[in-house]
Design an enzyme around this catalytic site. Sequence first.
Site, short mmCIF file in Angstrom:
data_model
loop_
_atom_site.label_atom_id
_atom_site.label_comp_id
_atom_site.label_asym_id
_atom_site.label_seq_id
_atom_site.Cartn_x
_atom_site.Cartn_y
_atom_site.Cartn_z
CG ASP A 7 -1.80 1.13 1.40
OD1 ASP A 7 -2.32 1.61 0.38
OD2 ASP A 7 -1.99 1.59 2.54
CG ASP A 9 -2.06 7.43 0.57
OD1 ASP A 9 -1.23 8.34 0.43
OD2 ASP A 9 -2.92 7.15 -0.28
#
Lengths: 174, 174
Positions: A7, A9
Site C-alpha cells: 500500500d 498511504d
Amino acid sequence: MLKLAIDMDEVMADTWAKFIQRFKEREGFEITSEMLTGKELSQAVPAELKPRVHEWINEKGFFRDLPVMKDAQRVVKELNQKYEVFVASAASEFRNSYEDKYDWLEEFFPFIDWRHIVFCGDKSIIGADIMIDDRIRNFSQFKGRPILYSSPHNHFIKDYERVNTWEEVAGLLL
Amino acid sequence: MLKLAIDMDEVMADTWAKFIQRFKEREGFEITSEMLTGKELSQAVPAELKPRVHEWINEKGFFRDLPVMKDAQRVVKELNQKYEVFVASAASEFRNSYEDKYDWLEEFFPFIDWRHIVFCGDKSIIGADIMIDDRIRNFSQFKGRPILYSSPHNHFIKDYERVNTWEEVAGLLL
C-alpha cells in the site's frame, strides 16, 4: 516468485504527516499523536475543520510531495529483488491523485515499473501472496498473508501480524 | 457474487477506431480491416508513421473521447447486477491516460463506482473469477475463466473462449 502488494498511504508515504503540517500551518491547529490514536484524522479535528480533510485530499498536487516513510526506499528496493512487488493504492477514490501518485513513485521508487503499479478502489480484486497495508478492510477477502502496517488509526486492532517500521518488514520478509 | 474483470481498450472502448480516424485525418493514410488482421496497429502503418502511435497514445486527452463499443453500456450495466464488475485497464503504461480513462468511465459507465476501477499494468495481480480481455498475455497467470474479446490483432488466436460482440457476452454471461 511470490507476489507482494504494498500500500502507499501511511505505508510507503507519510500522508498523515502532511495533514498534520497543513492543519498547523493553515488552521493553526496542532494534532498530537495522542489525538490520533485509534481514530481517523477527521475525528481528531474540531467539527468545523473536518471539511478541510476532504478538500485537501482532492486537491491536485496533494499527494505529489508526501514524505517518504523512513527506510521504505531501501527496504522496498531489496524486497523487489526477492518478491514480485506491486504497489497497490486505492487511488481511484481520489481522481486527482492518479498523476501525483504515479509521479511520486517515479521520483522515489524508480525501480517500480509501470507494470507493477496498481491504482484501484476495493482491494478485494488484488490477487497477491502477501499484502502490507494499514487498513484491515483491505484484508477482508484477501486469500494471502496479510501484514498490518502500524498507523495511529489502527492502534487498537488485534489479530493481525503487525509491523511498526520498514526495518521490521525487512526482518520479517528479507 | 462472482468477480468479473473487464478490460477497457478494444473491449469497452474502440481505441483502434480513433487511431484509424487519426491516421486518415492527419496523415492521409487509410487503414483497412484487412491490414490489421492478426497484426498490431504499428505493424499496419508504414515505418515512417509508426512513431505517431506512441506519440498520440501518450497525449493528454487521447483516451477521453474514444467511441464506446456497441451495446457495451447496456450489457455492462446488466452484468453489474449479476456480477461484481471491475473495470481493469492497463492504464499505468500511459501515465497521461489515467484522468482521461477515469472521466470517460464516469461519463459512459457512471454505474461503475471508484471502488471498481482498477488501473494497473501487469494483470497477473488481478484476482477475479472471469476476465474479458482482448490480450491473451493478460490470461497467462489468470486462475479464473478467461474470455477473449475479438479484436483484429487477436484474429488468429485459438484455444480461448471467444466473444465477438457485447451481444455475445450477454448471451454467455447473463
